[in-house]
Design a protein around this motif. Structure first.
Motif, PDB file in Angstrom:
ATOM      1  N   PRO A 145       0.833  -1.216   0.000  1.00  0.00           N
ATOM      2  CA  PRO A 145       0.000   0.000   0.000  1.00  0.00           C
ATOM      3  C   PRO A 145       0.858   1.253   0.000  1.00  0.00           C
ATOM      4  N   VAL A 146       0.333   2.330  -0.602  1.00  0.00           N
ATOM      5  CA  VAL A 146       1.046   3.611  -0.609  1.00  0.00           C
ATOM      6  C   VAL A 146       0.094   4.719  -0.178  1.00  0.00           C
ATOM      7  N   CYS A 147       0.667   5.775   0.436  1.00  0.00           N
ATOM      8  CA  CYS A 147      -0.160   6.905   0.872  1.00  0.00           C
ATOM      9  C   CYS A 147      -0.619   7.731  -0.316  1.00  0.00           C
ATOM     10  N   SER A 148       0.163   7.725  -1.405  1.00  0.00           N
ATOM     11  CA  SER A 148      -0.222   8.361  -2.664  1.00  0.00           C
ATOM     12  C   SER A 148       0.590   7.709  -3.775  1.00  0.00           C
ATOM     13  N   ASP A 149       0.057   7.773  -4.989  1.00  0.00           N
ATOM     14  CA  ASP A 149       0.732   7.112  -6.102  1.00  0.00           C
ATOM     15  C   ASP A 149       2.122   7.673  -6.361  1.00  0.00           C
ATOM     16  N   ASP A 150       2.326   8.955  -6.028  1.00  0.00           N
ATOM     17  CA  ASP A 150       3.621   9.578  -6.294  1.00  0.00           C
ATOM     18  C   ASP A 150       4.462   9.750  -5.028  1.00  0.00           C
ATOM     19  N   CYS A 151       4.177   8.970  -3.999  1.00  0.00           N
ATOM     20  CA  CYS A 151       4.955   9.059  -2.758  1.00  0.00           C
ATOM     21  C   CYS A 151       6.427   8.787  -3.064  1.00  0.00           C
ATOM     22  N   PRO A 152       7.344   9.731  -2.708  1.00  0.00           N
ATOM     23  CA  PRO A 152       8.757   9.539  -3.020  1.00  0.00           C
ATOM     24  C   PRO A 152       9.490   8.628  -2.043  1.00  0.00           C
ATOM     25  N   GLY A 153       8.835   8.283  -0.934  1.00  0.00           N
ATOM     26  CA  GLY A 153       9.455   7.371   0.018  1.00  0.00           C
ATOM     27  C   GLY A 153      10.393   8.065   0.989  1.00  0.00           C
ATOM     28  N   LEU A 154      11.385   7.332   1.464  1.00  0.00           N
ATOM     29  CA  LEU A 154      12.344   7.834   2.441  1.00  0.00           C
ATOM     30  C   LEU A 154      13.709   8.043   1.803  1.00  0.00           C
ATOM     31  N   CYS A 155      14.458   8.985   2.353  1.00  0.00           N
ATOM     32  CA  CYS A 155      15.838   9.193   1.899  1.00  0.00           C
ATOM     33  C   CYS A 155      16.639   7.932   2.213  1.00  0.00           C
ATOM     34  N   PRO A 156      17.282   7.340   1.229  1.00  0.00           N
ATOM     35  CA  PRO A 156      18.028   6.097   1.470  1.00  0.00           C
ATOM     36  C   PRO A 156      19.253   6.287   2.369  1.00  0.00           C
ATOM     37  N   GLN A 157      19.677   7.543   2.547  1.00  0.00           N
ATOM     38  CA  GLN A 157      20.865   7.787   3.354  1.00  0.00           C
ATOM     39  C   GLN A 157      20.550   8.073   4.815  1.00  0.00           C
ATOM     40  N   CYS A 158      19.463   8.835   5.066  1.00  0.00           N
ATOM     41  CA  CYS A 158      19.188   9.197   6.460  1.00  0.00           C
ATOM     42  C   CYS A 158      17.785   8.839   6.924  1.00  0.00           C
ATOM     43  N   GLY A 159      16.910   8.397   6.015  1.00  0.00           N
ATOM     44  CA  GLY A 159      15.576   7.962   6.407  1.00  0.00           C
ATOM     45  C   GLY A 159      14.537   9.044   6.541  1.00  0.00           C
ATOM     46  N   VAL A 160      14.866  10.296   6.178  1.00  0.00           N
ATOM     47  CA  VAL A 160      13.898  11.389   6.238  1.00  0.00           C
ATOM     48  C   VAL A 160      12.814  11.170   5.176  1.00  0.00           C
ATOM     49  N   SER A 161      11.572  11.505   5.525  1.00  0.00           N
ATOM     50  CA  SER A 161      10.480  11.405   4.564  1.00  0.00           C
ATOM     51  C   SER A 161      10.664  12.464   3.483  1.00  0.00           C
ATOM     52  N   LEU A 162      10.781  12.040   2.242  1.00  0.00           N
ATOM     53  CA  LEU A 162      11.010  12.975   1.139  1.00  0.00           C
ATOM     54  C   LEU A 162       9.756  13.767   0.778  1.00  0.00           C
ATOM     55  N   SER A 163       8.584  13.276   1.150  1.00  0.00           N
ATOM     56  CA  SER A 163       7.365  14.058   0.901  1.00  0.00           C
ATOM     57  C   SER A 163       7.268  15.203   1.904  1.00  0.00           C
ATOM     58  N   ALA A 164       7.794  15.008   3.125  1.00  0.00           N
ATOM     59  CA  ALA A 164       7.777  16.069   4.135  1.00  0.00           C
ATOM     60  C   ALA A 164       8.857  17.110   3.855  1.00  0.00           C
ATOM     61  N   GLU A 165       9.970  16.678   3.253  1.00  0.00           N
ATOM     62  CA  GLU A 165      11.075  17.583   2.927  1.00  0.00           C
ATOM     63  C   GLU A 165      11.445  17.407   1.455  1.00  0.00           C
ATOM     64  N   PRO A 166      10.651  17.990   0.551  1.00  0.00           N
ATOM     65  CA  PRO A 166      10.878  17.763  -0.881  1.00  0.00           C
ATOM     66  C   PRO A 166      12.228  18.278  -1.385  1.00  0.00           C
ATOM     67  N   ASP A 167      12.850  19.263  -0.673  1.00  0.00           N
ATOM     68  CA  ASP A 167      14.141  19.795  -1.116  1.00  0.00           C
ATOM     69  C   ASP A 167      15.311  19.095  -0.438  1.00  0.00           C
ATOM     70  N   HIS A 168      15.020  18.049   0.297  1.00  0.00           N
ATOM     71  CA  HIS A 168      16.059  17.345   1.049  1.00  0.00           C
ATOM     72  C   HIS A 168      17.080  16.721   0.088  1.00  0.00           C
ATOM     73  N   GLN A 169      18.374  16.910   0.392  1.00  0.00           N
ATOM     74  CA  GLN A 169      19.428  16.288  -0.415  1.00  0.00           C
ATOM     75  C   GLN A 169      20.716  16.217   0.392  1.00  0.00           C
ATOM     76  N   HIS A 170      21.642  15.408  -0.096  1.00  0.00           N
ATOM     77  CA  HIS A 170      22.961  15.261   0.523  1.00  0.00           C
ATOM     78  C   HIS A 170      24.014  15.568  -0.531  1.00  0.00           C
ATOM     79  N   ASP A 171      25.153  16.165  -0.093  1.00  0.00           N
ATOM     80  CA  ASP A 171      26.282  16.331  -1.001  1.00  0.00           C
ATOM     81  C   ASP A 171      26.922  14.964  -1.190  1.00  0.00           C
ATOM     82  N   VAL A 172      26.929  14.536  -2.411  1.00  0.00           N
ATOM     83  CA  VAL A 172      27.444  13.199  -2.698  1.00  0.00           C
ATOM     84  C   VAL A 172      28.767  13.303  -3.437  1.00  0.00           C
ATOM     85  N   ILE A 173      29.788  12.645  -2.892  1.00  0.00           N
ATOM     86  CA  ILE A 173      31.096  12.596  -3.545  1.00  0.00           C
ATOM     87  C   ILE A 173      31.135  11.368  -4.429  1.00  0.00           C
TER      88      ILE A 173
END
Length: 199
Positions: A145-173
């Protein structure tokens, strides 16, 4: 056409999905209607989403006596609760299933020629709808089940909800350079520039 009352009205220890059919009789064509809301006797569904124990099951069924047993047809409606398979937030909804189930009479040809779990059985003038509902609900509910069809899920690095923080990102080397970056000491902003203080 009569309306059927649940057996648990007389036998409180019974499951609310066990119904007394003694008024139906065994005359083919006899029919009873069942319109009732009962509490779910257990959690019914899948790991991530289900009908919770005690939730209202709304039954709208017809019970018909046929030559080999009691044919149950109709619908069952209930609320569901679970969690999104992508972001793990709570998901609520409902499910409606259609039932078509034969409960074989004792000593009928159907009872003697089928496996025990292939059809239901009339036992002591009662039928138990729980397993039929469990099977149908398991097929009707979404495995993921999903909360919405376009739910982005969780950040694979820190587990933050990407729908709650749509601008969330990490500097990746780039992993090819990550090891090299660790070989050089971090720059000290207070260190003198090369050649400073020399004449």
């Amino acid at each position: 056409m009569a309306t059927l009352n649940s057996a648990h009205a007389k036998h409180k220890s019974r499951s609310p999905l066990v119904f007394d059919i003694s008024r139906l009789g065994r005359r083919p064509g006899a029919m009873l209607e069942l319109h009732e809301t009962v509490p779910s006797p257990s959690r019914i569904g899948l790991d991530l989403i289900a009908i919770e124990r005690g939730a209202d099951l709304t039954l709208d069924l017809r019970l018909e006596s046929v030559s080999e047993g009691v044919l149950v047809t109709g619908t069952v409606y209930a609320p569901t609760r679970g969690e999104c398979s992508r972001c793990l937030t709570e998901v609520t909804g409902d499910v409606e299933i259609s039932l078509t189930e034969l409960f074989a009479y004792p000593d009928s040809a159907t009872e003697s020629t089928t496996e025990e779990d292939e059809v239901g059985h009339v036992i002591d003038q009662t039928i138990d709808l729980e397993q039929s509902i469990v099977d149908a609900v398991g097929l009707a509910l979404p495995f993921a089940p999903v909360c919405s069809d376009d739910c982005p899920g969780l950040c694979p690095q820190c587990g933050v909800s990407l729908s709650a923080e749509p601008d969330h990102q990490h500097d990746v080397i780039d992993p090819r350079f990550a090891k090299l970056a660790g070989m050089f000491p971090a720059e000290d902003p207070d260190a003198p520039e090369p050649g400073a203080g020399t004449s």
